[in-house]
Design a protein around this motif. Structure first.
Motif, mmCIF file in Angstrom:
data_model
loop_
_atom_site.group_PDB
_atom_site.id
_atom_site.type_symbol
_atom_site.label_atom_id
_atom_site.label_comp_id
_atom_site.label_asym_id
_atom_site.label_seq_id
_atom_site.Cartn_x
_atom_site.Cartn_y
_atom_site.Cartn_z
ATOM 1 N N UNK A 161 -10.488 6.160 11.898
ATOM 2 C CA UNK A 161 -11.478 7.232 11.803
ATOM 3 C C UNK A 161 -12.424 7.267 13.003
ATOM 4 N N UNK A 199 0.821 -1.217 0.000
ATOM 5 C CA UNK A 199 0.000 0.000 0.000
ATOM 6 C C UNK A 199 0.852 1.262 0.000
ATOM 7 N N UNK A 208 -3.301 10.983 6.377
ATOM 8 C CA UNK A 208 -4.373 10.072 5.963
ATOM 9 C C UNK A 208 -5.423 10.860 5.194
ATOM 10 N N UNK A 209 -6.124 10.178 4.261
ATOM 11 C CA UNK A 209 -7.190 10.889 3.552
ATOM 12 C C UNK A 209 -8.371 11.172 4.483
ATOM 13 N N UNK A 255 -0.192 4.524 -1.897
ATOM 14 C CA UNK A 255 -1.348 5.235 -1.341
ATOM 15 C C UNK A 255 -0.865 6.280 -0.342
ATOM 16 N N UNK A 256 0.000 5.847 0.564
ATOM 17 C CA UNK A 256 0.448 6.750 1.633
ATOM 18 C C UNK A 256 1.440 7.784 1.099
ATOM 19 N N UNK A 306 -7.965 0.817 7.387
ATOM 20 C CA UNK A 306 -8.784 1.702 6.544
ATOM 21 C C UNK A 306 -10.099 2.133 7.197
#
Lengths: 143, 390
Positions: free
Chosen positions: B141, A23, A136-137, A26-27, B137
Motif C-alpha cells: 500500500x 492465505x 488486493x483489497x 483471502x486472495x 499486508x
C-alpha cells in the motif's frame, strides 16, 4: 486505477503481495470480489491477517468467512512524498488503517475520492484493485 | 532495588555525517573515545552488548558484532550478545545488563551502539519501509515511515483534539535545547517557530519536514555496573531505580491502540518496581523520531493527563527554564537521529543530567529522571528511571 496498463512502461508496477499457502482463500475471495477473512471456530470471530493459528486462543481449527467489507477509517495520513517509485504517480495518496465492522483492522489506501475528503471515523467499504494477475483489497468512501 | 545497579560512565561521539566510515569503523571510534574519557581497564568490562550497525548497508553484516568488539578490546567477557530492538535496543540493553549484574553473572556490562542512517533519497526510505511494514499486508500500500507514525498523530487529533501546531511545539522545544548543546547537529542553527515547522515541506499529514528527526551517524557507550564498581568511576553515578518493557505488535495496523501504546505498560512496571510516581520525576528524555512521540509518551508515562500532551508542550514547560524539561540534549529532532544507535542518545543524556555532567544545559533539579525509548513502529518499549540516590 490502471496498474495493468502497459502504456507507461517507465513506471514500475506497484508491489504484488506474495501468497502464502495458508492465505489462499483471502486472495481467492478478492478475485471473486469478496472480502474473505480467517475465522476462529472457537472464538467465533474473524481476524486479520491470515495466520496458522488464532492469535486470540491459538486454536488451529480455522475456517473462512465472507465479511461485510464495511468499516470506518481508524486513522490515516495523506502522503506527499513517497520513496516508492511505483507510487509517485499517485502522490498525494492516502495510507490508512481501517477498522472493519467485524472488528479486525487492515492497512489500506483510501481510493476513488479526493485526499482532502478523508477523515478519521469516515465510513468506508471494500473495493478491489488489480495487482498483476491478482486483486488486493482497497477501501473507498461508502457510496 | 536491592543490589543497586548504576550507569557508571557514558560517552557519545559527536553525531554527524561520516561517509568514509563503515558502521564498524564508527564502533571503533566510540570505543576509543570511551576508553580515553573514562580511563577504563580491561578488567572493568566483564560483559558486552552491541547492536548490528548494518542498516545503511542494506543488511546485517554486523550480526555478530559483539564478537568483533570483544576481540578488538582483547577481553573475554562472561556475558555478551548482539541484540536489536530498533530504537529501544539500548534501553533494553541496560535492562539486560542490570538483570545480569543483579544475578551476579557480571559486575559490569558495556553497552555499545554505532549507527549509520540510510540516505532517504537513494532507496534508503524504501529499504526502511520494507523493514518496518508487513511485506504482504502493508508494504503493497505504499508505506513510508513518516506516514506510519502519522497514523498515531491523526488518531490523537481525532480522539483528543490535538492540533498539528501542538506537534510542532515539540520540535520547537527540542530546538531550544539543541541550541545549548555543542554536540547537537542543529547547535549553530536558528530557533524554530511553529510557523517555520508548519511552513516546511509537507511529508505525510500532519507531519512536515521539521516534525521529523534529522538523519545522521554516530554512536555511544554506556557502562552499567554494580554500585561498588560505579563508585570507582564516579562520585555520582546514575542509579537505575526502575525499569520496564513491553512489546505490543510489529506492524502498525496490529497495534492494539494508537493512543494508548506500549509505553504506558512499560512505564507502569518501572514505577511499580521503584515505588515512585510520576510526581517524583524531575525531567524526561523521550525517544522522538517524530514530533508526535514525546507528546503521546508524556501522557502514557503519566507525566501529564491523557489527551493533554498538546497543551503541555504548548505551555513551554518542556523548554529550557520550564517546569518539566523534556529532551534536554535537543532530541532526535534537533540533536540528530543516529540510525541504528539513536536509542543511545536519550540514555546518555539522562545519565549525564543525573551525574551532573550536562554542561550549559545542566538542570537545577535532576534528582530523578525518566528515559523512554521505543523500537519499530511503536512496537517495543523500554522505560528506565534513573536517580541520584540508590
Amino acid at each position: 486505477m490502471d496498474e495493468n496498463s502497459q502504456s507507461s512502461a517507465s513506471i514500475p508496477a506497484k508491489p504484488q503481495p506474495k501468497i502464502t499457502p495458508w492465505a489462499g482463500p483471502l486472495w481467492q475471495g478478492c478475485a471473486e470480489g469478496k472480502l474473505r477473512l480467517p475465522y476462529c471456530n472457537q472464538c467465533e470471530a474473524c481476524f486479520y491477517y491470515p495466520r496458522l493459528w488464532c492469535p486470540q486462543c491459538f486454536n488451529q481449527g480455522l475456517s473462512w468467512q465472507d465479511v461485510s467489507g464495511k468499516g470506518k477509517v481508524y486513522s490515516f495520513s495523506v502522503i506527499h512524498q513517497s520513496p516508492l517509485p511505483s507510487y509517485q504517480e499517485d502522490l498525494p495518496y492516502v495510507l490508512a488503517v481501517i477498522e472493519l465492522t467485524e472488528g479486525p483492522r487492515m492497512m489500506t489506501n483510501i481510493i476513488n475520492c479526493e485526499v482532502d475528503a478523508v477523515s478519521v471515523d469516515m465510513p468506508v467499504e471494500v473495493t478491489f484493485e488489480a495487482r498483476g494477475d491478482m486483486k488486493i483489497p482497497q477501501f473507498q468512501p461508502t457510496i | 532495588m536491592s543490589n543497586p545497579v548504576a550507569i557508571a560512565a557514558v560517552s557519545e561521539m559527536k553525531p554527524g555525517r561520516y561517509p568514509d566510515k563503515s558502521g564498524f569503523d564508527l564502533y571503533l571510534d566510540v570505543v576509543r573515545q570511551f576508553l580515553a574519557e573514562w580511563s577504563v581497564k580491561p578488567s572493568d568490562i566483564q560483559g558486552l552488548l552491541a547492536c548490528p550497525s548494518g542498516m545503511a548497508e542494506g543488511g546485517s553484516n554486523d550480526i555478530f558484532v559483539h564478537e568483533q568488539l570483544y576481540e578488538e578490546l582483547g577481553i573475554h567477557p562472561l556475558f555478551a550478545d548482539t541484540m536489536n530492538a530498533g530504537g529501544s535496543t539500548y534501553g533494553l540493553m541496560v535492562q539486560r545488563a542490570a538483570l545480569a549484574i543483579k544475578q551476579g553473572v557480571a559486575d559490569s556490562v558495556l553497552c555499545l551502539g554505532a549507527g549509520k542512517f540510510p540516505k532517504v533519497g537513494t532507496g534508503g526510505a524504501e529499504l526502511m519501509a520494507r523493514m518496518v511494514s508487513h511485506e504482504i499486508y502493508e508494504f503493497p500500500y505504499g508505506t513510508f515511515i513518516p506516514a506510519i507514525y502519522a497514523q498515531v498523530a491523526s488518531r490523537h487529533m481525532f480522539e483528543y483534539g490535538t492540533t498539528p501546531e501542538q506537534f510542532a511545539e515539540v520540535a520547537v522545544s527540542s530546538r531550544e535545547w539543541a541550541l545549548k548543546n555543542p554536540d547537537a547537529v542543529m547547535y549553530d542553527s536558528e530557533p524554530l517557530t511553529v510557523a517555520t515547522v508548519r511552513g516546511s515541506r509537507p511529508i505525510a499529514t500532519p507531519f512536515h519536514l521539521f516534525d521529523c528527526s534529522i538523519p545522521v551517524e554516530g554512536g555511544a557507550a554506556v557502562l552499567v555496573t554494580s554500585e561498588l564498581v560505579a563508585k570507582r568511576f564516579s562520585n555520582q553515578p546514575a542509579y537505575l531505580l526502575g525499569m520496564g518493557e513491553y512489546h505490543s505488535h510489529r506492524n502498525i495496523h496490529q497495534a492494539p491502540s494508537l493512543t494508548n501504546v506500549g509505553c504506558r505498560y512499560a512505564g507502569q512496571q518501572a514505577y511499580q518496581r521503584t515505588g515512585l510516581t510520576p510526581s517524583d520525576i524531575d525531567f524526561a528524555e523521550i525517544y522522538d523520531a517524530f514530533s508526535v512521540n514525546p507528546l503521546v509518551f508524556m501522557e502514557d508515562l503519566g507525566l501529564c493527563e491523557k489527551g493533554k500532551g498538546g497543551e503541555f508542550f504548548e505551555s513551554g514547560a518542556s523548554r529550557p527554564g520550564g517546569d518539566f524539561p523534556v529532551n534536554t540534549y535537543g532530541g532526535l529532532l534537533s540533536y540528530g537521529h543516529t540510525g541504528d544507535a539513536s536509542g543511545m542518545s536519550m540514555i546518555v543524556e539522562g545519565a549525564r543530567q543525573i551525574m551532573g555532567l550536562a554542561g550549559e544545559r545542566q538542570l537545577n533539579k535532576a534528582d530523578v529522571g525518566i528515559v523512554h525509548s521505543y523500537g519499530g513502529m511503536m512496537s517495543e518499549h523500554s522505560t528506565l528511571i534513573l536517580g541520584r540516590q540508590a
